[in-house]
Write an enzyme that holds these catalytic residues in place. Sequence first.
Site, PDB file in Angstrom:
ATOM      1  N   LYS A  49      49.001  69.406  24.978  1.00  0.00           N
ATOM      2  CA  LYS A  49      49.336  68.429  23.938  1.00  0.00           C
ATOM      3  C   LYS A  49      48.063  67.863  23.303  1.00  0.00           C
ATOM      4  O   LYS A  49      48.004  67.636  22.099  1.00  0.00           O
ATOM      5  CB  LYS A  49      50.196  67.312  24.535  1.00  0.00           C
ATOM      6  N   GLN A  93      53.654  61.173  30.539  1.00  0.00           N
ATOM      7  CA  GLN A  93      54.081  62.488  31.022  1.00  0.00           C
ATOM      8  C   GLN A  93      55.011  62.333  32.237  1.00  0.00           C
ATOM      9  O   GLN A  93      54.675  61.662  33.210  1.00  0.00           O
ATOM     10  CB  GLN A  93      52.839  63.316  31.402  1.00  0.00           C
ATOM     11  N   ASP A 116      58.347  60.772  22.009  1.00  0.00           N
ATOM     12  CA  ASP A 116      59.163  61.717  22.766  1.00  0.00           C
ATOM     13  C   ASP A 116      60.648  61.530  22.447  1.00  0.00           C
ATOM     14  O   ASP A 116      61.476  62.355  22.801  1.00  0.00           O
ATOM     15  CB  ASP A 116      58.961  61.502  24.280  1.00  0.00           C
TER      16      ASP A 116
END
Length: 279
Positions: A49, A93, A116
Amino acid sequence: MAVRIDGKALAAKVKRRAAEEAGKLSRKPGLAVVLVGEDPASQVYVAGKERDCAECGIESFGYRLPAETTEAELLDLVRRLNEDPRVDGILVQLPLPGHLNEETVINAIAPDKDVDCFHPFNVGRMVIGDPVFLPCTPAGVMEMLDAYQISIRGKRCVVLGRSNIVGKPMAALLTQRDGTVTICHSRTEDMARCTREADILVSAVGRAGLLTGDMVKEGAVVIDVAMNRDGNGKLCGDADFASVEPRASYITPVPGGVGPMTRACLMRNILTAARLHQA
Ligand code: NAP
């Protein structure tokens, strides 16, 4: 033989567009990436990412925290990032170490930085069809279907898996586009009866070899979201590719299918957040 949907090529296009957009903004967009602990898979995802950010002209701020970080410490960091004007998006994460409550942490992220699309506010907006952000993996799948001009309207869609991250939002997006959707999960009886009816079959379970050719209707579109390791440690999806591919009209390979599109859609969400903050 099925057409293989090229997630890598499509993702490159989405990222190119994101980079162009980023170049037009008055300030470089910023992503805070929070990783707690040393899970090797998470380290690989996070590094990927960060590379994508660099490619798209997005600044990334990495926060590597030890596995024993307390929930209070993590929440404190999230609150500081919520207030940080350089940060447009916050990515924590998952999975988090067991002593940390993922729901509490996700709910602490400011909804306008929730790139997200895991926060209940954004999930709600998405489900009512008025999204700010779209969840990256299901959005990536929709983009693939569109890119290959695969029509969803009126089609029988079957989603395997009902997680908050993939299965449920996938079903919501397919429904919004007029698909007739069935969700299967670990308690579904006779799953093969459902899958054999699917015109579009999305598998997001996480079990190599779960989906075999005899479970797939001739000409179905098969989207394999899963990322598993086979007996030889090789990356693979849920589909037994050798038996499913000859029956499908389109199929996503693993790797090179949904994975790259998920990452590209994250870049797009960061751009959306940056535009919100710079408006
Ligand atoms: P998850 O939270 O573990 O959910 C798995 C789902 O599969 C659950 O709903 C579970 O049912 C269902 N399931 C388990 N065994 C089953 C069976 N035998 N038959 C039917 N359904 C079954 O996983 P997730 O986060 O959604 O991820 C799913 C897969 O996608 C994983 O392989 C993950 O690595 C991959 N993934 C890939 C990407 C990408 O970018 N390509 C992104 C995210 C996830 P219950 O609800 O009844 O337990």
